[in-house]
Design a protein around this motif. Structure first.
Motif, PDB file in Angstrom:
ATOM      1  N   THR A   1     -59.391  -4.181 -30.435  1.00 34.44           N
ATOM      2  CA  THR A   1     -60.612  -4.728 -29.838  1.00 34.44           C
ATOM      3  C   THR A   1     -60.231  -5.871 -28.899  1.00 34.44           C
ATOM      4  O   THR A   1     -59.482  -6.765 -29.261  1.00 34.44           O
ATOM      5  CB  THR A   1     -61.569  -5.272 -30.914  1.00 34.44           C
ATOM      6  N   GLN A   2     -60.754  -5.784 -27.693  1.00 34.93           N
ATOM      7  CA  GLN A   2     -60.460  -6.791 -26.675  1.00 34.93           C
ATOM      8  C   GLN A   2     -61.760  -7.513 -26.350  1.00 34.93           C
ATOM      9  O   GLN A   2     -62.683  -6.893 -25.842  1.00 34.93           O
ATOM     10  CB  GLN A   2     -59.920  -6.123 -25.402  1.00 34.93           C
ATOM     11  N   VAL A   3     -61.801  -8.793 -26.667  1.00 35.22           N
ATOM     12  CA  VAL A   3     -63.048  -9.527 -26.461  1.00 35.22           C
ATOM     13  C   VAL A   3     -63.095 -10.037 -25.032  1.00 35.22           C
ATOM     14  O   VAL A   3     -62.335 -10.921 -24.654  1.00 35.22           O
ATOM     15  CB  VAL A   3     -63.165 -10.698 -27.452  1.00 35.22           C
TER      16      VAL A   3
ATOM     17  N   HIS B   1     -65.466 -11.605 -21.823  1.00 31.87           N
ATOM     18  CA  HIS B   1     -66.697 -12.349 -21.600  1.00 31.87           C
ATOM     19  C   HIS B   1     -67.344 -11.991 -20.284  1.00 31.87           C
ATOM     20  O   HIS B   1     -68.218 -12.687 -19.819  1.00 31.87           O
ATOM     21  CB  HIS B   1     -66.420 -13.850 -21.667  1.00 31.87           C
TER      22      HIS B   1
ATOM     23  N   MET C   1     -58.880 -16.658 -24.774  1.00 30.56           N
ATOM     24  CA  MET C   1     -58.068 -15.524 -24.333  1.00 30.56           C
ATOM     25  C   MET C   1     -57.376 -14.892 -25.529  1.00 30.56           C
ATOM     26  O   MET C   1     -56.543 -15.506 -26.171  1.00 30.56           O
ATOM     27  CB  MET C   1     -57.005 -15.984 -23.333  1.00 30.56           C
ATOM     28  N   GLY C   2     -57.715 -13.654 -25.792  1.00 24.74           N
ATOM     29  CA  GLY C   2     -56.994 -12.933 -26.835  1.00 24.74           C
ATOM     30  C   GLY C   2     -56.566 -11.594 -26.291  1.00 24.74           C
ATOM     31  O   GLY C   2     -56.956 -11.211 -25.189  1.00 24.74           O
TER      32      GLY C   2
END
Lengths: 234, 299
Positions: free
Chosen positions: B58-60, B62, B215-216
């Motif tokens: 999963t890439q969060v 914004h 940033m993840g």
């Protein structure tokens, strides 16, 4: 507890794809960014594990400071009800695959806080815990041993209990609502994420998510105010 | 030079930069580990980190600008790598020069600003305002040093700069001809790399890594790639201006690794300055040194 067994990842038939999967699992095992949520006394054993005596960086484990960057949530010690809310908020913000390690007896069964009215006893009821490291407190060797066990599980592709939180969200939410009351709500939309990443399972929605959706207030962006505005309104 | 040759160079130069930059990331962590009497990470650790970050499930995100900002930051460095000459490959360095480079070096920070702006995290905004203040601080000595070097060698063309220094031997290297500028440049490098004592915008214990706070996954992976480019670019640029570039890859690699090792070693011996202290310090000593160097260069 395991009403819905996790789907086992099918080995892909293309040998190149299989090598690719294995490479990714290897890299995930060898690079673990750790967010330590130090709630209790167990935190005192982490500095020796990270510094020159035991040096966790040899294994590719390094501390990170925000949940977005982290892979492992390390909870060291008892979780009071107030703390548990923060732990859950933090956990939900992490990017999957994510792992939870409970250090000390308190995360296993409440430990010496068993009789406390304000302590959540079993962490596993509220979050899918991958590895427990029991002890009061466990030595740095034990902490590293636990992390190595997790590494082995990740490398073998078995450490996917984080999927449980998406596939069985209703069960975890039930425990959370039981503790925090029916109005409990977090900013992260777990059901939406589960749908988006094909992690939707039979236990994702249920009685408790219905209750959540009844009172759920959609998140609003924070209103930006200058100092003078605040003074005028007050 | 044929078009094919140029195309191969344009692909190869960023690739080499990425690999060498990853080795520099490893060096950073190894130096830290050695100074703290630890063993440190294994050889391929930066590679493991980058692969793992890109393979997050999963890439969060914004929003669009969050993703575009990282692309701008990494893309600007890819462009920069084709503009700095390395042994055997000049790319389009002939067409560029010091002035263009000093503009391009600001683009990654601006790209990061674009991305962080959309995250709406207060720590990110604080980190960003600090990063911009830091840029304001180190750009003044940096521009003075660039101007001084250009005056000293009467050229802003990096290929010519290397050719002049290599033709004359060590005696014509920038560091021998004008040591004051070289010292000011090293000082500026410390601030430019954002290492302690000038680590004001990362500040993990204070503002949770500032611009990187939201940033993840692939975003952090992009920032790792960006940092590896940043180390490489800083080393190559300093080597080109002061250490006579590289006759071959062996001496070139030694030079750039030594150059980058200096700020990284210094970093682990200092805590962090406050923002205003950093600006005061960077506007005072390197600027004075660079101005004196400029006087020497002009005479």
């Amino acid at each position: 507890m395991n009403d819905f067994p996790l789907p086992v990842r099918a080995e892909r038939s293309n040998p190149l794809a299989r090598v690719f999967d294995e490479l990714i699992d290897f890299c995930r095992a060898r690079s673990m960014f750790m967010l330590h949520y130090c709630t209790g006394c167990g935190a005192i054993e982490l500095p020796p594990a990270m510094t020159s005596r035991f040096d966790m960086e040899r294994l590719g484990i390094q501390p990170m400071v925000t949940p977005r960057q982290a892979d492992i949530l390390l909870i060291t010690g008892y979780v009071s009800i107030k703390t548990l809310k923060r732990v859950i908020l933090t956990y939900e913000q992490m990017g999957s695959p994510k792992y939870v390690i409970g250090i000390c007896s308190c995360t296993v069964n409440g430990g010496m806080y068993w009789q406390s009215y304000a302590t959540a006893k079993k962490l596993n009821e509220y979050l899918p815990v991958d590895v427990y490291i029991a002890g009061c407190m466990p030595r740095p060797e034990a902490v590293i041993e636990g992390l190595r066990k997790l590494m082995g599980e990740i490398k073998a592709g078995r450490a996917n209990s984080w999927e449980r939180y998406f596939r069985e969200y209703d069960r975890y939410l039930a425990a959370q609502q039981n503790l925090f009351g029916p109005n409990w709500q977090t900013p992260t939309d777990i059901i939406g994420e589960a749908r988006d990443y094909q992690l939707y399972g039979p236990g994702t929605e249920g009685r408790h998510t219905e209750l959540l959706q009844q009172h759920q207030v959609p998140l609003q962006p924070l209103r930006m105010t200058l100092h003078s505005d605040v003074e005028k309104s007050s | 030079m044929s078009t094919t040759h140029l195309l191969i160079e344009l692909v190869l130069m960023p690739l080499v930069a990425f690999v060498v930059g990853l080795a520099m990331l490893l060096m950073l962590r190894k130096i830290g580990a050695r100074l703290q009497r630890r063993v440190g990470p294994p050889l391929l650790q930066p590679l493991f980190d980058v692969i793992k970050l890109y393979s997050k499930r999963t890439q969060v995100s914004h929003g669009l600008l969050h993703e575009a900002g990282i692309v701008v930051a990494v893309g600007a460095y890819v462009a920069i790598e084709t503009l700095v000459p390395v042994p055997g490959m000049n790319g389009i360095a002939e067409k560029g020069g010091l002035i263009l480079l000093s503009y391009l070096m600001m683009v990654p920070s601006l790209g990061l600003a674009l991305g962080v702006g959309q995250c709406a995290n207060p720590n990110g905004s604080i980190g960003l305002s600090r990063a911009m203040t830091a840029m304001l601080a180190y750009d003044i000595p940096f521009m003075l040093v660039v101007f001084g070097v250009a005056w000293q060698f009467q050229t802003t063309n990096l290929v010519e700069l290397v050719a002049v220094q290599q033709a004359g031997g060590i005696a014509t290297w920038g560091i021998v001809e004008n040591p004051l500028l070289a010292i000011a440049g090293l000082f500026g490098l410390q601030a430019m790399l954002g290492k302690q004592p000038f680590e004001i915008y990362v500040a993990p214990a204070e503002i949770a890594t500032g611009p990187m706070v939201e940033m993840g996954g692939k975003f952090l992976g992009g920032l790792f790639v960006m940092q590896s480019f940043q180390f490489y670019t800083a080393g190559v640029l300093y080597t080109t201006m002061f250490l006579g570039g590289g006759e071959n890859w062996f001496t070139f690699l030694i030079k750039i690794f030594v150059v980058v090792a200096i700020p990284l070693s210094v970093a682990f011996m200092f805590p962090r300055y406050r923002t205003e202290d950093m600006v005061r310090l960077v506007w005072k000593w390197p600027v004075i040194l660079a101005l004196l160097g400029l006087v020497v260069a002009v005479q």
